[in-house]
Design an enzyme around this catalytic site. Structure first.
Site, PDB file in Angstrom:
ATOM      1  N   LYS A  54       0.843  -1.202   0.000  1.00  0.00           N
ATOM      2  CA  LYS A  54       0.000   0.000   0.000  1.00  0.00           C
ATOM      3  C   LYS A  54       0.875   1.248   0.000  1.00  0.00           C
ATOM      4  O   LYS A  54       0.612   2.210  -0.719  1.00  0.00           O
ATOM      5  CB  LYS A  54      -0.925  -0.006   1.230  1.00  0.00           C
ATOM      6  CG  LYS A  54      -2.009  -1.081   1.142  1.00  0.00           C
ATOM      7  CD  LYS A  54      -2.779  -1.266   2.440  1.00  0.00           C
ATOM      8  CE  LYS A  54      -3.727  -2.457   2.334  1.00  0.00           C
ATOM      9  NZ  LYS A  54      -4.440  -2.780   3.559  1.00  0.00           N
ATOM     10  N   GLN A  98      -3.982  -1.267   9.911  1.00  0.00           N
ATOM     11  CA  GLN A  98      -3.994  -2.612   9.325  1.00  0.00           C
ATOM     12  C   GLN A  98      -4.560  -3.624  10.321  1.00  0.00           C
ATOM     13  O   GLN A  98      -4.113  -3.698  11.466  1.00  0.00           O
ATOM     14  CB  GLN A  98      -2.565  -3.003   8.901  1.00  0.00           C
ATOM     15  CG  GLN A  98      -2.482  -4.325   8.172  1.00  0.00           C
ATOM     16  CD  GLN A  98      -3.178  -4.297   6.803  1.00  0.00           C
ATOM     17  OE1 GLN A  98      -3.119  -3.315   6.082  1.00  0.00           O
ATOM     18  NE2 GLN A  98      -3.857  -5.383   6.455  1.00  0.00           N
ATOM     19  N   ASP A 121     -10.563   3.311   4.601  1.00  0.00           N
ATOM     20  CA  ASP A 121     -10.994   1.903   4.515  1.00  0.00           C
ATOM     21  C   ASP A 121     -12.524   1.807   4.565  1.00  0.00           C
ATOM     22  O   ASP A 121     -13.087   0.729   4.361  1.00  0.00           O
ATOM     23  CB  ASP A 121     -10.421   1.090   5.686  1.00  0.00           C
ATOM     24  CG  ASP A 121      -9.173   0.315   5.269  1.00  0.00           C
ATOM     25  OD1 ASP A 121      -8.937   0.181   4.052  1.00  0.00           O
ATOM     26  OD2 ASP A 121      -8.447  -0.158   6.164  1.00  0.00           O
TER      27      ASP A 121
END
Ligand code: NAP
Length: 289
Positions: A54, A98, A121
């Site tokens: 990412k 994460q 997200d």
């Protein structure tokens, strides 16, 4: 006739190109590049690889990566403190924690602490609520990627019978909201669905997101249907989806492969979400002057 294969890599490359142009514009307007903060707690090797990919993808399109890697022993309050600091940081437009978090840390509490306007997200309750109500907001990356794949393949959801196998907050539910917003007639299946094959056979668009290898066989696919396979399963034969790809090729009209279908879209849409968050934040900053 064999189904057309929808390759995500090519579509993801187009999205990245579009985002790079948007980021160049934003950088000129803001006087700084858009920023994505990544938080990787502990040393889970798979998570470390995902976060590295990412960050690399960000750098490639000109998004500045702000990386934080606290030790697995970090306390809950300290981690919430880090999220609060990133919420306040003007150079950070998007925040990604994460998952999964190491044992002892409350993932929902940490996610809920993210400023919804930086929630790239799309996992906070505010983002989920906005999506469910059809209001503008940040949307989870994989479902967004599926919508982009459908668009690129020229598949119009409006008026179709669409079936999603899987009801997670990460994939199934947000995808259902997006497809409903696109005027599809949406059915969501799960592990307690009585006649999974029968329901799937109705689908003009069939989306498998269950995490079960070969769950969807050719007999479950309506001839000519568009089949999107979100499943990512590591098996002895390597990475496979939820659909029996070879068999499905003979029945479907179009189908995504695994790997190389939905997978490449997820990071591309994260970049798109970060650019969108930067755009919206800069517009609201102008509005509040
Ligand atoms: P999840 O949270 O485990 O949810 C799986 C869903 O599938 C649940 O709703 C479950 O039903 C349903 N399900 C499981 N077995 C089933 C069966 N036999 N029949 C019908 N439904 C069944 O998984 P997720 O996070 O949504 O991810 C789904 C898959 O997508 C995984 O393979 C994951 O690795 C993959 N994925 C890929 C990407 C990507 O970038 N390509 C991103 C995210 C996820 P219940 O609710 O009843 O338990």
């Amino acid at each position: 006739m064999a189904a057309a294969v929808i390759y995500g890599k090519a579509v993801a490359a187009q999205v990245r190109e579009r985002v790079a142009a948007e980021v160049a514009e934003l950088t000129a307007e803001l006087g700084r590049p858009p920023g994505l903060a990544t938080v990787l707690v502990g040393e889970d090797p798979a998570s470390a690889i995902y976060v590295r990919r990412k960050r690399e993808a960000c750098e490639e399109v000109g998004i500045r990566s702000h990386h934080h890697e606290p030790d697995a022993s970090i306390g809950p309050d300290e981690l919430l403190g880090l999220v609060a600091e990133l919420n306040r940081d003007d150079e950070v437009d998007g925040i990604l924690v994460q998952l999964p978090l190491p044992e002892g840390l409350d993932a929902p509490a940490v996610v809920n602490a993210i400023d919804p306007d930086k929630d790239v997200d799309g996992l906070t309750p505010v983002s989920a609520g906005r999506l469910a109500r059809g209001e503008p907001g940040l949307v989870p990356c994989t479902p967004l990627g599926v919508m982009e794949l459908l668009r690129s393949a020229g598949v119009e959801p409006a008026g179709t019978e669409t079936v999603i196998v899987g009801r997670s907050n990460l994939v199934g539910k947000p995808l259902a909201s997006l497809l409903l917003g696109a005027d599809a007639t949406v059915t969501i299946c799960h592990s307690r669905t009585a006649d999974l094959a029968g329901v799937c056979r109705r689908a003009e668009i069939l989306i498998a997101a269950a995490g079960r290898p070969a769950l969807v066989g050719a007999e479950m696919i309506r001839p000519g249907a568009t089949v999107i396979d979100v499943g990512t399963n590591r098996t002895e034969d390597g990475l496979v989806g939820d659909v029996d790809f070879e068999a499905a090729l003979e029945v479907a009209g179009a189908i995504t492969p695994v790997p190389g279908g939905v997978g490449p879209m997820t990071i591309a849409m994260l970049l798109a979400n970060t650019a969108l968050a930067a755009r919206v934040r800069s517009a609201s900053a102008i509005g509040s002057r």
